[in-house]
Write a protein that holds these residues in place. Sequence first.
Motif, mmCIF file in Angstrom:
data_model
loop_
_atom_site.group_PDB
_atom_site.id
_atom_site.type_symbol
_atom_site.label_atom_id
_atom_site.label_comp_id
_atom_site.label_asym_id
_atom_site.label_seq_id
_atom_site.Cartn_x
_atom_site.Cartn_y
_atom_site.Cartn_z
ATOM 1 N N ALA A 197 0.836 -1.209 0.000
ATOM 2 C CA ALA A 197 0.000 0.000 0.000
ATOM 3 C C ALA A 197 0.865 1.251 0.000
ATOM 4 N N PHE A 198 1.957 1.219 0.760
ATOM 5 C CA PHE A 198 2.887 2.347 0.753
ATOM 6 C C PHE A 198 3.453 2.555 -0.636
ATOM 7 N N ARG A 199 3.935 1.483 -1.255
ATOM 8 C CA ARG A 199 4.540 1.614 -2.587
ATOM 9 C C ARG A 199 3.540 2.154 -3.606
ATOM 10 N N ASN A 200 2.311 1.706 -3.514
ATOM 11 C CA ASN A 200 1.311 2.097 -4.501
ATOM 12 C C ASN A 200 0.876 3.553 -4.350
ATOM 13 N N ASN A 201 0.986 4.098 -3.127
ATOM 14 C CA ASN A 201 0.628 5.503 -2.904
ATOM 15 C C ASN A 201 1.364 6.024 -1.674
ATOM 16 N N PRO A 202 2.628 6.430 -1.835
ATOM 17 C CA PRO A 202 3.454 6.844 -0.693
ATOM 18 C C PRO A 202 2.876 8.001 0.114
ATOM 19 N N SER A 203 2.086 8.866 -0.513
ATOM 20 C CA SER A 203 1.541 10.029 0.191
ATOM 21 C C SER A 203 0.347 9.678 1.075
ATOM 22 N N ASP A 204 -0.228 8.494 0.902
ATOM 23 C CA ASP A 204 -1.357 8.039 1.716
ATOM 24 C C ASP A 204 -0.818 7.202 2.876
ATOM 25 N N GLU A 205 -0.915 7.733 4.092
ATOM 26 C CA GLU A 205 -0.339 7.065 5.239
ATOM 27 C C GLU A 205 -1.327 6.138 5.963
#
Length: 210
Positions: A197-205
Amino acid sequence: MKKLIAKDLLKIKAVFLRPEEPFTWASGIKSPIYCDNRMTLSDVEVRRDVENALAEIIRREYPECEALMGTATAGIAHAALTAEILGLPMGYVRSGAKDHGRNNQIEGKCEPGTKVVVIEDLISTAGSSVDVCEALRAAGAEVLGIASIFDYGMKKAVDRLAEHKVRNVSASNYDVLLETAVEEGYIKAEQVPALLAFRNNPSDESWIGK
């Protein structure tokens, strides 16, 4: 090759996976992974694996290569070592031109028309990698592509490389690293979704704590 390099990076702690206690990037983004491929230079066996992997990528994917160009600073040593294996010239590209001497940004011989491969240690958003390729193109070089040790496979990087018509081939990548980390007991399988999930959208914590 990808699994071997992933095992190497984990073994020497060039890569830390810490989803339960995230790192903070310079941008402020929280990250479950920290990657420092400069550590590979300090381990003789791992260094040999990495340079042989980069050499194999160039032989297989960029057979027309005439010179290697490292990214400053982390890619310089890898470019030199890989160039020695392949018997090729090398140089490196600064992040910007010097403000003294000859004001060089490209160090080493790079004649117009030379077919070069950029050596990069890590690709995250690919901004600096693209800048290097554009500097070489501006100098008249033909950039065949990038050979990197590791890449995250982030969408921003994929899109940026495609926009600038830059090809990258990595010795290992995030997906293989996670698979290997589970197999080797560095992380648990149930931690993988948060890491992806981090890799797919780093700005979404929102992955933190899952």
